[in-house]
Design a protein around this motif. Structure first.
Motif, PDB file in Angstrom:
ATOM      1  N   GLY A 546       0.818  -1.215   0.000  1.00  0.00           N
ATOM      2  CA  GLY A 546       0.000   0.000   0.000  1.00  0.00           C
ATOM      3  C   GLY A 546       0.846   1.257   0.000  1.00  0.00           C
ATOM      4  O   GLY A 546       2.056   1.225  -0.197  1.00  0.00           O
ATOM      5  N   ASP A 550      -3.143   6.737   2.534  1.00  0.00           N
ATOM      6  CA  ASP A 550      -4.476   6.364   3.018  1.00  0.00           C
ATOM      7  C   ASP A 550      -4.330   5.536   4.284  1.00  0.00           C
ATOM      8  O   ASP A 550      -3.250   5.469   4.866  1.00  0.00           O
ATOM      9  CB  ASP A 550      -5.266   5.620   1.933  1.00  0.00           C
ATOM     10  N   LEU A 551      -5.437   4.949   4.711  1.00  0.00           N
ATOM     11  CA  LEU A 551      -5.413   4.131   5.916  1.00  0.00           C
ATOM     12  C   LEU A 551      -4.581   2.889   5.631  1.00  0.00           C
ATOM     13  O   LEU A 551      -4.976   2.052   4.821  1.00  0.00           O
ATOM     14  CB  LEU A 551      -6.858   3.764   6.276  1.00  0.00           C
ATOM     15  N   ASN A 552      -3.421   2.802   6.249  1.00  0.00           N
ATOM     16  CA  ASN A 552      -2.512   1.695   5.964  1.00  0.00           C
ATOM     17  C   ASN A 552      -1.984   1.127   7.281  1.00  0.00           C
ATOM     18  O   ASN A 552      -1.025   1.619   7.859  1.00  0.00           O
ATOM     19  CB  ASN A 552      -1.358   2.186   5.077  1.00  0.00           C
ATOM     20  N   GLN A 553      -2.645   0.085   7.746  1.00  0.00           N
ATOM     21  CA  GLN A 553      -2.296  -0.456   9.059  1.00  0.00           C
ATOM     22  C   GLN A 553      -0.925  -1.130   9.066  1.00  0.00           C
ATOM     23  O   GLN A 553      -0.247  -1.143  10.088  1.00  0.00           O
ATOM     24  CB  GLN A 553      -3.398  -1.419   9.528  1.00  0.00           C
ATOM     25  N   SER A 554      -0.512  -1.663   7.926  1.00  0.00           N
ATOM     26  CA  SER A 554       0.822  -2.279   7.870  1.00  0.00           C
ATOM     27  C   SER A 554       1.887  -1.219   8.078  1.00  0.00           C
ATOM     28  O   SER A 554       2.890  -1.449   8.755  1.00  0.00           O
ATOM     29  CB  SER A 554       1.067  -2.943   6.513  1.00  0.00           C
TER      30      SER A 554
END
Lengths: 639, 236, 248
Positions: A546, A550-554
């Motif tokens: 990713g 943006d929303l990137n939990q990693s």
């Protein structure tokens, strides 16, 4: 570097009173000219943000969660200590102070601990006024239970969810201030750097976790209330998101990190069941009020608990520590459990577990009373293991639970960087080498409600309010933002083959083996090597899918693990340099004949405060000697 | 505080309108109970009983029209509040789950999810019923039916009802509508207690079964008349 | 064991989403549902794909972060449990599970299974508190509170703000959440001075946030991980009406 703890003069019992009487103040009309940043909204952060806003400061509060109500303080089960002496059982401020300092194995600062005990009584008042539904007697008065390391009942509780109720109290106070426009709340924002200019903390850089936007925020003071770093061990009772990034970034900007090797291993957690495990669940210490810890007397006895006759059971805590019994402090109980497992007497499939047995309590009190006291914990145990603790004893094993170490602060809770304050678990101040049960909630709220409102004013009264600034245009803010940007890019550009969780799990295993319940010089040296190697692999083979926009939990996880990989090394370094045993820090080289901690007060009655000296360079160890004016250093005995 | 500035806002809030639905619903339940009691006079020994009752109502126009006005208001309020809530409810859940959860676990009952449908059909029925037996325009011959009561010529309601229900299709529609009323009240009557705040764990069982019983009694009471007509209890 | 997962994937708030199929094998029945999601995400990462975004934190059922509907039931099939407290032993080997985000207008999807639940915070900010500044409190035992009352208040206060009530409700109504808070504070003597104002403000904030209304089906109560009773909604309805009556 000389560390000045700025402890007020005078007898111990009068220090805080004298301090409050002479503290420098900011007038009500001037308070609104100051802007304060609070990072983290757990007990310490929410209570600080609310209290400061009530006083009239302009507050900006940040948390990485979607709501301030989710901070991990919420998971504290058992209770909160306070020297109310409502039970008429001999408690006092002095006794709570002494229990805490003794529980910490004489490695905490006397004046801080005394103040903590002193304000503990106000905390209960404040929480009750906010509507915290503490447990009551039929007559309507507050009731108490006992916790480890104390011979009085001073723990206030709300069933098995005391932390939740206290946090919701602080959150409601914070919500009120947000609703009134006195606190500007930034949920889903993670602090990724501290901005230091002219030698002072002046702001932070945050990342909006939804759209990736980086932003600098300026303020007259920055409060870090971001909790502990126990997740460095991967498996712990911490929330999955708990991280050290805020304090580690501050450390890299010059804040000293104190006693990083002081990590609490809690004796009563549900044992690990498999490789996939992501989290260890605590079974509240309050269970040890009625539960009895035992293992079979003979190594290799694999019979089910019910088939082992009474005379072949070893109630090891009661045997070794007759006067505190099952309520021995956490470090001691954990080590005792580890020892019996090392002897091959552990229970469960893995052999890494001891029984916590309620059959005696059920016989004495009846199942109904036991249910009333612990139903939610028994339910939780059942959910996770599929076993009923009413029928067979629970199996428990120690797990990482809390970190006593943290950023170094003085009596004012200010770090060595002017303008940077550190509250709650994120600082190192009150628990020494071991924290007593039900004291974390007490400290978080003491710092936020009753200490920082005084000490912050003292600092700000000496500062000219900086007024509204365009942070992005100031050199220091601009540079810090760019650093953050570069770091994110670096994480995304590795594009290797392994997910971040794999590195985290490996780091955890190294730390647990080498810097866990028992430590050796050789192991620690080896641990440092292993961590360095792992860190190298991390930056070569990490895979963060990713983008940063943006929303990137990693990406969030990768940044946190990268910091743990640096902090982990410092933890081992600290454990290595502290060439003694004390509290949680058990160096096998330094033990008594009975296998207890052998402290070296002559050389290590001190706080080790580490200074960052650059990437790949060894951190510098500074020392704050601990002077005990009122207590004498004794060998801790719970026998 | 004496004046209450919040009051106009009451009708805008969700809970305010729920109160309107509940209170108007309660009034309408009261009405149908009285209505049923009136109807059951059909079973009296002589047709005079119900005819006298009808004559009594007709000759007290102030009471009759007062009651009708109140009913009309209640019906209007009930429909307005319920529909405005239903519209909001649909808007509040724009996307549903691809897989629906178990109905048993989520308490999805036919009665509770068809309130708007059952309510609409009942409204249609009420209009027909008014045209049928009150305005008597469906079959104008009903207007001519007269009988002598205490020496006066009065409208023969008993005969009109028997004539009306002799047509199986009309009777079937009446019975169907009463079935829907049963469904509507099974959920609606119990809901009244929740909305006006007197339901709790101990009362809920009483309320649930009480609502069921009330709905069933009303269904049986109302339906008994067309059924009796179809079974030929009375001859024209 | 083996499971077939159909998971809602949606790249962002204003993007369309769809269900995607993933097969997982070699799972352990003692694994938690979220640990299974971890396994899936690690696999996706290794395959160079984007992992599934989902919220979780404490993983012991108290923070209220995790929020997934499993087969149309918020938090999955078990009573009194959050998603993180669901273990694979609750499912059959080879079962197909459809995993979706909370569905409600007031909780827009941000990405995959992550929704924006900030509406709850706004309701709290409108009145979910007792106005007492730090330092103003009298002694904690100055006001006796009966054990029963304290227990009832706790039952209401135990709400974790996860939003399952809204997610389960056919109308996307937040009344159980609001009722829990209104009741917690309304039951306690400390909460009396602001009782009327609190319920009015919280209800108005709830309406403004775009939640639907209660139609008394109690799906909320059925899925609530803390088993909060829908009786509290009755209590709130009553409190709300009484709040409009002057001098009561």
């Amino acid at each position: 570097m000389k560390l000045d703890a700025r402890v007020p003069a005078g007898p111990l019992a009068d220090k805080w009173k004298n301090f409050k009487a002479s503290v420098r103040l900011v007038s009500p009309a001037n308070k609104r000219k100051y802007e304060v940043i609070v990072v983290g909204t757990g007990l310490a952060g929410a209570s600080a943000a609310a209290s400061l806003a009530e006083l009239g400061y302009r507050v900006k509060a940040f948390c990485f969660h979607d709501s301030p109500r989710r901070a991990h303080s919420i998971a504290a089960q058992g209770g909160i200590n306070a020297a109310k002496n409502y039970q008429n059982d001999g408690d006092s401020v002095r006794r709570l102070f002494y229990d805490t300092i003794k529980g910490g194995d004489f490695r905490s600062r006397e004046a801080n601990v005394y103040r903590l005990a002193e304000v503990s009584v106000n905390i209960i008042d404040q929480c009750v006024a906010q509507g915290v539904p503490f447990a009551r007697e039929y007559g309507g008065m507050l009731t108490n239970r006992s916790f480890g390391g104390a011979q009085v009942s001073r723990t206030f509780y709300a069933r098995g969810a005391t932390g939740q109720q206290l946090l919701l109290g602080a959150y409601s106070a914070l919500s009120r201030q947000i609703g009134q426009g006195r606190v500007q709340m930034f949920p889903r924002h993670e602090m990724l750097d501290l901005v230091v200019a002219d030698g002072k903390a002046q702001g932070i850089v945050t990342r909006n976790l939804v759209n990736g936007e980086l932003k600098a925020h300026a303020a007259d003071a920055v409060l870090l209330c971001t909790g502990g770093y126990g997740n460095a061990y991967y498996l712990s009772t911490y929330a999955r998101g708990s991280n050290a990034t805020a304090i580690w970034r501050a450390h890299r900007r010059g804040a000293l990190f104190a006693n990083p090797c002081f990590t609490q291993i809690h004796p009563t957690c549900i044992p690990v069941s498999g490789e996939y495990q992501s989290k260890l669940t605590l079974m509240s210490e309050s269970l040890r009020n009625d539960g009895r810890c035992w293992v079979p007397k003979h190594a290799g006895d694999r019979r089910p608990a019910g088939l082992i006759p009474e005379e072949e059971r070893d109630y090891f805590l009661e045997r070794i520590y007759p006067s505190y019994g099952n309520l021995a402090p956490r470090d001691i109980a954990s080590r005792a459990a580890k020892r019996v497992c090392d002897e091959g007497r552990g229970v469960g499939k893995s052999g890494l577990g001891v029984y916590l047995d309620f059959s005696e309590a059920i016989g004495r009190l009846g199942q109904k009373t036991v249910q009333e006291r612990y139903a939610n914990l028994f339910d939780m145990y059942h959910e996770i293991t599929g076993e009923s603790a009413y029928e067979a004893p629970m199996r428990i094993f120690p797990a990482v639970h809390y970190t006593m170490g943290g950023l170094w602060v003085d009596y004012h809770l200010m770090s060595n960087l002017p303008g940077l304050f550190v509250l709650g678990e994120a600082n190192f101040s009150d628990h020494g080498a071991n924290r007593l049960g039900a004291s974390a909630l007490m400290q978080g709220l003491a710092d936020g409600y009753f200490v920082i409102p005084y000490t912050l004013g003292d600092y700000l009264s000496q500062q000219k309010p900086s007024g509204p600034r365009n942070a992005a245009e100031t050199e220091a803010f601009w540079a810090a933002t760019e650093d953050v940007q570069n770091r994110i890019r670096k994480l995304l550009e590795v594009r290797g083959g392994r997910p971040v969780s794999e590195f985290h799990r490996q780091l955890g295993k190294i730390l647990w083996d080498q810097c866990g319940m028992s430590r050796t010089r050789k192991g620690l040296e080896q641990g440092i090597e292993q961590i360095r190697q792992l860190r190298k692999e991390f930056w070569e083979d990490l895979n963060v899918p990713g983008s940063g926009e943006d929303l990137n939990q990693s990406l969030e996880k990768a940044g946190r693990v990268a910091d743990f990989l640096e902090l982990g090394e410092l933890m081992c370094r600290d454990a290595l340099e502290r060439d003694e045993s004390c509290g949680c820090h058990f160096r096998e080289e330094h033990q008594t004949a009975e296998g207890e901690c052998a402290r070296k007060d002559d050389s290590f009655a001190q706080v080790a405060a580490w200074e960052y000296s650059g990437e790949g360079k060894a951190a510098v160890r500074h020392v704050e000697p601990l002077k005990y004016e009122e207590v004498s250093l004794a060998t801790r005995s719970y026998k | 505080m004496s004046a209450n500035p919040q009051f106009p806002g009451f009708l805008r809030t969700s809970i305010g309108r729920k109160w309107v639905v509940a209170v108007s619903g309660l009034f309408l339940i009261g009405f149908v109970i009285i209505h049923m009691a009136g109807n059951l006079q059909m079973f009296a020994a002589t047709p005079d009983v119900i005819n006298r009752y009808a004559y009594f109502l007709k000759t007290n126009p102030l009471m009759l029209w007062g009651f009708r006005l109140a009913l009309l208001t209640a019906v209007a309020a009930h429909i307005w509040a319920a529909l405005s809530l239903a519209r909001e409810n649909r808007a509040a859940k724009p996307v549903n789950y691809a897989v629906a959860g178990r109905k048993s676990r989520l308490h999805v009952t036919l009665a509770s999810v068809t309130m708007v449908i059952s309510g609409t059909v009942i409204l249609g029925f009420v209009i027909f019923h008014l045209l049928h037996f009150t305005a008597q325009v469906v079959d104008r011959s009903y207007q001519e039916m007269e009988t002598v009561l205490d020496g006066k010529a009065v409208h023969d309601v008993h005969r009109m009802v028997v004539a009306g229900f002799s047509k199986p299709l009309i009777s079937a529609f009446y019975i169907l509508a009463m079935g829907l009323l049963f469904f509507h009240l099974r959920h609606g009557a119990a809901s009244v207690f929740q909305t006006i705040g007197i339901r709790d764990r101990t009362l809920s069982r009483v309320i649930e079964s009480g609502s069921w019983a009330l709905a069933a009694i009303l269904f049986l009471g109302f339906s008994s008349i067309p059924v009796a007509v179809l079974l030929g209890v009375w001859k024209l | 064991m083996k499971l077939h997962l159909k998971i809602w994937r949606q790249p962002g708030k204003d993007h369309p989403g769809k269900l995607e199929m993933y097969d997982l094998d070699g799972l352990n029945p003692d694994m938690s549902f979220l640990e299974m999601m971890d396994v899936l995400n690690d696999r996706l990462t290794r395959e160079g794909k984007e992992p599934v975004a989902f919220e979780h934190d404490c993983r012991e059922g108290i923070c209220g972060s995790c929020a997934m509907a499993i087969n149309g039931e918020p938090h999955g099939p078990n009573d009194g449990a959050t998603t993180c407290q669901v273990y694979l032993r609750s499912f059959k080997d080879g079962e197909t599970l459809t995993v979706e985000p909370w569905r409600a207008r007031a909780f827009p999807v941000l990405k995959d299974l992550v929704t924006d639940r900030s509406a709850f915070d706004r309701i709290m900010q409108a009145g979910g508190f007792i106005s007492v500044n730090t330092g103003q409190a009298p002694d904690a035992n100055a006001m006796p509170i009966g054990k029963e009352t304290a227990e009832q208040a706790f039952d209401a206060a135990h709400c974790i703000g996860c939003g399952a009530c809204v997610a389960a409700c056919r109308n996307g109504s937040a009344m159980l959440f609001v009722a829990a808070k209104v009741s917690h504070l309304g039951l306690l003597p400390q909460g009396q001075p602001e009782r009327k104002q609190r319920v009015r403000r919280m209800v108005e904030a709830m309406d403004a946030a775009g939640f639907g209304n209660c139609s008394n089906q109690y799906a909320c109560e059925a899925v609530c991980p803390k088993e909060i009773s829908a009786d509290l909604i009755a209590r709130m309805n009553r409190d709300y009406a009484l709040s409009l009556v002057p001098k009561l």
